[in-house]
Design a protein around this motif. Structure first.
Motif, mmCIF file in Angstrom:
data_model
loop_
_atom_site.group_PDB
_atom_site.id
_atom_site.type_symbol
_atom_site.label_atom_id
_atom_site.label_comp_id
_atom_site.label_asym_id
_atom_site.label_seq_id
_atom_site.Cartn_x
_atom_site.Cartn_y
_atom_site.Cartn_z
ATOM 1 N N PRO A 1 0.800 -1.229 0.000
ATOM 2 C CA PRO A 1 0.000 0.000 0.000
ATOM 3 C C PRO A 1 0.835 1.283 0.000
ATOM 4 O O PRO A 1 0.294 2.347 -0.277
ATOM 5 N N ASP A 2 2.129 1.198 0.287
ATOM 6 C CA ASP A 2 2.930 2.416 0.383
ATOM 7 C C ASP A 2 3.663 2.763 -0.912
ATOM 8 O O ASP A 2 4.634 3.496 -0.898
ATOM 9 N N HIS A 3 3.198 2.258 -2.068
ATOM 10 C CA HIS A 3 3.824 2.584 -3.347
ATOM 11 C C HIS A 3 3.326 3.944 -3.853
ATOM 12 O O HIS A 3 2.373 4.502 -3.327
ATOM 13 N N ASP A 4 3.984 4.467 -4.864
ATOM 14 C CA ASP A 4 3.600 5.740 -5.473
ATOM 15 C C ASP A 4 2.338 5.516 -6.303
ATOM 16 O O ASP A 4 2.371 4.854 -7.339
ATOM 17 N N HIS A 5 1.223 6.054 -5.877
ATOM 18 C CA HIS A 5 -0.065 5.830 -6.552
ATOM 19 C C HIS A 5 -0.167 6.575 -7.882
ATOM 20 O O HIS A 5 -1.034 6.267 -8.693
ATOM 21 N N ARG A 6 0.709 7.530 -8.103
ATOM 22 C CA ARG A 6 0.658 8.300 -9.353
ATOM 23 C C ARG A 6 1.461 7.643 -10.476
ATOM 24 O O ARG A 6 1.351 8.034 -11.625
ATOM 25 N N LEU A 7 2.293 6.653 -10.156
ATOM 26 C CA LEU A 7 3.145 6.023 -11.153
ATOM 27 C C LEU A 7 2.385 4.913 -11.881
ATOM 28 O O LEU A 7 1.877 3.984 -11.258
ATOM 29 N N HIS A 8 2.289 5.019 -13.189
ATOM 30 C CA HIS A 8 1.601 4.029 -14.011
ATOM 31 C C HIS A 8 2.625 3.282 -14.862
ATOM 32 O O HIS A 8 3.738 3.759 -15.090
ATOM 33 N N PHE A 9 2.219 2.120 -15.369
ATOM 34 C CA PHE A 9 3.142 1.297 -16.144
ATOM 35 C C PHE A 9 3.586 2.000 -17.418
ATOM 36 O O PHE A 9 4.736 1.884 -17.823
ATOM 37 N N TRP A 10 2.705 2.740 -18.070
ATOM 38 C CA TRP A 10 3.098 3.414 -19.314
ATOM 39 C C TRP A 10 4.187 4.453 -19.053
ATOM 40 O O TRP A 10 5.018 4.716 -19.917
ATOM 41 N N GLN A 11 4.215 5.039 -17.855
ATOM 42 C CA GLN A 11 5.268 5.993 -17.522
ATOM 43 C C GLN A 11 6.613 5.285 -17.358
ATOM 44 O O GLN A 11 7.655 5.814 -17.762
ATOM 45 N N ILE A 12 6.595 4.100 -16.772
ATOM 46 C CA ILE A 12 7.830 3.312 -16.666
ATOM 47 C C ILE A 12 8.324 2.962 -18.058
ATOM 48 O O ILE A 12 9.509 3.088 -18.371
ATOM 49 N N TRP A 13 7.439 2.523 -18.916
ATOM 50 C CA TRP A 13 7.797 2.140 -20.288
ATOM 51 C C TRP A 13 8.372 3.335 -21.051
ATOM 52 O O TRP A 13 9.393 3.237 -21.714
ATOM 53 N N LEU A 14 7.724 4.488 -20.937
ATOM 54 C CA LEU A 14 8.128 5.655 -21.722
ATOM 55 C C LEU A 14 9.415 6.301 -21.212
ATOM 56 O O LEU A 14 10.330 6.589 -21.990
ATOM 57 N N PHE A 15 9.505 6.514 -19.918
ATOM 58 C CA PHE A 15 10.611 7.305 -19.380
ATOM 59 C C PHE A 15 11.810 6.480 -18.912
ATOM 60 O O PHE A 15 12.915 7.001 -18.841
ATOM 61 N N GLU A 16 11.607 5.221 -18.552
ATOM 62 C CA GLU A 16 12.700 4.424 -18.016
ATOM 63 C C GLU A 16 13.002 3.174 -18.834
ATOM 64 O O GLU A 16 13.896 2.418 -18.491
ATOM 65 N N GLY A 17 12.265 2.929 -19.897
ATOM 66 C CA GLY A 17 12.439 1.713 -20.686
ATOM 67 C C GLY A 17 13.817 1.576 -21.290
ATOM 68 O O GLY A 17 14.431 0.505 -21.234
ATOM 69 N N ASP A 18 14.336 2.650 -21.876
ATOM 70 C CA ASP A 18 15.669 2.557 -22.480
ATOM 71 C C ASP A 18 16.746 2.346 -21.420
ATOM 72 O O ASP A 18 17.713 1.618 -21.636
ATOM 73 N N LEU A 19 16.580 2.947 -20.242
ATOM 74 C CA LEU A 19 17.554 2.742 -19.170
ATOM 75 C C LEU A 19 17.545 1.308 -18.677
ATOM 76 O O LEU A 19 18.602 0.729 -18.388
ATOM 77 N N ILE A 20 16.372 0.708 -18.599
ATOM 78 C CA ILE A 20 16.257 -0.669 -18.143
ATOM 79 C C ILE A 20 16.931 -1.601 -19.123
ATOM 80 O O ILE A 20 17.688 -2.495 -18.752
ATOM 81 N N VAL A 21 16.682 -1.423 -20.420
ATOM 82 C CA VAL A 21 17.271 -2.301 -21.420
ATOM 83 C C VAL A 21 18.781 -2.122 -21.471
ATOM 84 O O VAL A 21 19.527 -3.090 -21.552
ATOM 85 N N ARG A 22 19.260 -0.887 -21.411
ATOM 86 C CA ARG A 22 20.713 -0.662 -21.441
ATOM 87 C C ARG A 22 21.397 -1.184 -20.175
ATOM 88 O O ARG A 22 22.554 -1.569 -20.208
#
Length: 84
Positions: free
Chosen positions: A61-82
């Motif tokens: 229950p203490d996670h960031d409620h504003r963070l959605h999966f599409w935001q992870i994909w868009l903003f952090e996807g290239d960092l994760i793959v690299r």
């Protein structure tokens, strides 16, 4: 014991999907082991991230409620793959 080790060794060397080409309904989509391995890697990586994201949203229950999966994909996807 040797039979058990042999079975375990075969299990870890086997692949779930072949690396030669990618076919869906008999049509070849991708040919070549590098392209197929890259697609499998990206699919497993982002599938795992989606699974962890869904688990965190459901059970913690203490996670960031504003963070959605599409935001992870868009903003952090290239960092994760690299990073992998």
């Amino acid at each position: 014991l040797e039979l058990c080790l042999s079975a375990i060794s075969r299990f870890f060397r086997a692949t779930l999907f072949p690396d030669v080409e990618l076919r869906i309904r008999g049509r070849r989509l991708v040919e070549g082991s590098f392209a197929v391995k890259l697609i499998k890697f990206l699919g497993v990586t982002f599938g795992s991230i989606a699974l962890v994201h869904a688990t965190v949203v459901e059970y913690f229950p203490d996670h960031d409620h504003r963070l959605h999966f599409w935001q992870i994909w868009l903003f952090e996807g290239d960092l994760i793959v690299r990073d992998c």
